[in-house]
Write an enzyme that holds these catalytic residues in place. Structure first.
Site, short mmCIF file in Angstrom:
data_model
loop_
_atom_site.label_atom_id
_atom_site.label_comp_id
_atom_site.label_asym_id
_atom_site.label_seq_id
_atom_site.Cartn_x
_atom_site.Cartn_y
_atom_site.Cartn_z
CB ALA A 1 -14.28 6.04 38.39
CB SER A 2 -15.26 9.63 43.01
OG SER A 2 -16.63 9.36 43.13
CD GLN A 3 -10.51 15.48 42.47
OE1 GLN A 3 -11.45 15.87 43.15
NE2 GLN A 3 -9.53 16.27 42.09
NE ARG B 1 -10.44 6.66 38.89
CZ ARG B 1 -10.53 7.85 38.33
NH1 ARG B 1 -9.53 8.32 37.60
NH2 ARG B 1 -11.60 8.59 38.48
#
Length: 378
Positions: A94-96, A33
Site C-alpha cells: 500500500a503506497s505512501q 486505508r
C-alpha cells in the site's frame, strides 16, 4: 513511531499538508486505508528496515503503520516469502498516502472519466479511483493471481465494483479501451514503457506512470497522448515504486559485488560521491548508465559507501567515504567508477539539470528521453 492511529486522524493530517483539491480529499476521507491492509504485513516503524507487524499482537503499531504516511508492504518475493520472514524484494504494498493523493490530483478525474490502472495490489487505489470517476469507469489489471483475488475481495467488500482483470498490465486492457487516463502503480524500467498504454488512451488523455532504471528508481512521468499516436511529457516528481515484474532489475546481491570491488587497487575520486548517489543529479547521471545498479550503505554517522555494479557483466566499483576522505576501488571488465565520473561530467556540462528538466516521448518505434524540450532528445 509517533503519528495518527485512526482514519480520522490520518485524513486530518493529509488535509493539513496536501495541496490536492476538494474532490480528491473527500474521496480519501471516504475510503479507509485500513480496509485494504491485511492483518499481517511489514512496515518500517523504527527506521529503514521492514519489520513484521501483526494486528492481533500489536494493534497500536499496526494502526500507526496503516494510518501513518508510510509504505506498508503486503508481499515479498512474489509471495515466496511468508510472514513473519522478511524477504529480499518487496513485490506488493500500500503506497505512501501522500503520494497516492498527489497522483490522484494529477489525474484530474471527474465522474465518467474512464481509467485504466496497472497494478491492483490491495485494491486501495482502485477504490479511490472509483470514488472519483465511478466504479463502472475503472479497470484495474493485476498480474499476480493471489493479489488479484485479494483485491477483488477487498473491492467487493467495500462497495467498489470496479472491473478487475487478472493479466499482464503491460498489455493494458484492449477489450475496455479506449481510456481517458492510464495510471500505473508499478514502475516501468529502462526502455520498457509499454506502447500499448499509448494505443489504448484517447488523444488528449493522460498516462501517469513511475519510471526508472537500474541506477535510479525513479521518477513520475505525466505523458499526454497526441492524435498522431505518440505520447510525450515531463518528469513531474521523484518517486520510488516497485517495478513491473517482467522488467524487474536484478537486486539483492550487493554484498557479493562489494567483495568483488574490494579486489581493485585504491585510488581517489574525480567527483564527489554524494553527487552521483544523492540528489537530483542522480537521475541525469543514471540516464548515462541505465543498466548499472547504484546502492548506498552507511558505515558511520557521516561515513558511507557508494556501490556500483553491473549484474550482467560482473563489474563493480565502490567509493568509501570515511572522515571526508574518498577511496575508490573497481574491478571487472568495466571501470564503473571511471564511467560514472564521465557521466557526472556530462551532467555538469548540461548545466547540472534537475530531474524536472527531463521528459520522455513514446512512439510506436520506441521511446526517447529529452532535456527541456522534445525537440532536444538525448
Amino acid at each position: 513511531m509517533p503519528g495518527p492511529t485512526s482514519h480520522a486522524e490520518h485524513t486530518a493530517e493529509i488535509r493539513a499538508v496536501s495541496r490536492a483539491g476538494r474532490e480528491v480529499l473527500a474521496a480519501f476521507e471516504r475510503v479507509d486505508r485500513g480496509w485494504f491492509v491485511p492483518r499481517r504485513m511489514w512496515c518500517s516503524p523504527r527506521g529503514r528496515l521492514p519489520e513484521p507487524v501483526d494486528l492481533l499482537t500489536d494493534p497500536e503499531l499496526w494502526r500507526r503503520c496503516v494510518y501513518g504516511d508510510t509504505v506498508v508492504v503486503t508481499q515479498f518475493d512474489d509471495g515466496a516469502t511468508h510472514w513473519p520472514e522478511v524477504g529480499r524484494v518487496a513485490t506488493s504494498s500500500a503506497s505512501q498516502p501522500r503520494l497516492v493523493v498527489d497522483m490522484l490530483e494529477r489525474l484530474r478525474l471527474r465522474p465518467g472519466t474512464t481509467v485504466l490502472e496497472i497494478g491492483a495490489g490491495t485494491g486501495y487505489n482502485a477504490a479511490l479511483l472509483a470514488e472519483l470517476a465511478g466504479a463502472p469507469q475503472v479497470t484495474t489489471v493485476e498480474l499476480d493471481p493471489t493479489l488479484a483475488e485479494i483485491a477483488a475481495a477487498n473491492l467487493t467488500r467495500t462497495g467498489h465494483p470496479v472491473h478487475l482483470v487478472h493479466g499482464d498490465g503491460t498489455l493494458g486492457c484492449p477489450d475496455r479501451a479506449p481510456f481517458d487516463r492510464v495510471v500505473a502503480t508499478v514502475a516501468a524500467v529502462g526502455d520498457g514503457l509499454p506502447y500499448a498504454w499509448v494505443e489504448q488512451t484517447r488523444p488528449g488523455g493522460l498516462i501517469l506512470t513511475p519510471w526508472g532504471n537500474a541506477y535510479d528508481n525513479g521518477v513520475l512521468l505525466e505523458l499526454t497522448v497526441r492524435p498522431d499516436g505518440t505520447a510525450s511529457g515531463p518528469v513531474v516528481s521523484g518517486v520510488a515504486f516497485m517495478q513491473l515484474r517482467g522488467q524487474r532489475v536484478f537486486t539483492g546481491h550487493a554484498a557479493d559485488f562489494a567483495e568483488l570491488a574490494d579486489a581493485g587497487d585504491p585510488r581517489p575520486s574525480a567527483v564527489p560521491p554524494a553527487e552521483v548517489a544523492f540528489g537530483e543529479g542522480v537521475f541525469g547521471i543514471g540516464l548515462r548508465m541505465p543498466e548499472v545498479c547504484c546502492e548506498v550503505s552507511y558505515t558511520g554517522e557521516r561515513d558511507y559507501e557508494v556501490l556500483l555494479y553491473h549484474p550482467a557483466g560482473g563489474s563493480a566499483a565502490v567509493a568509501d567515504v570515511r572522515d571526508g576522505v574518498v577511496e575508490v576501488r573497481e574491478s571487472g571488465p568495466r571501470a564503473l567508477w571511471a564511467e560514472v565520473e564521465a557521466a557526472h561530467g556530462w551532467w555538469a556540462g548540461q548545466g547540472r539539470p534537475g530531474l524536472h528538466r527531463f521528459g520522455v516521448t513514446v512512439t510506436p518505434e520506441g521511446q526517447r528521453v529529452w532535456l527541456d524540450s522534445p525537440a532536444n532528445p538525448l
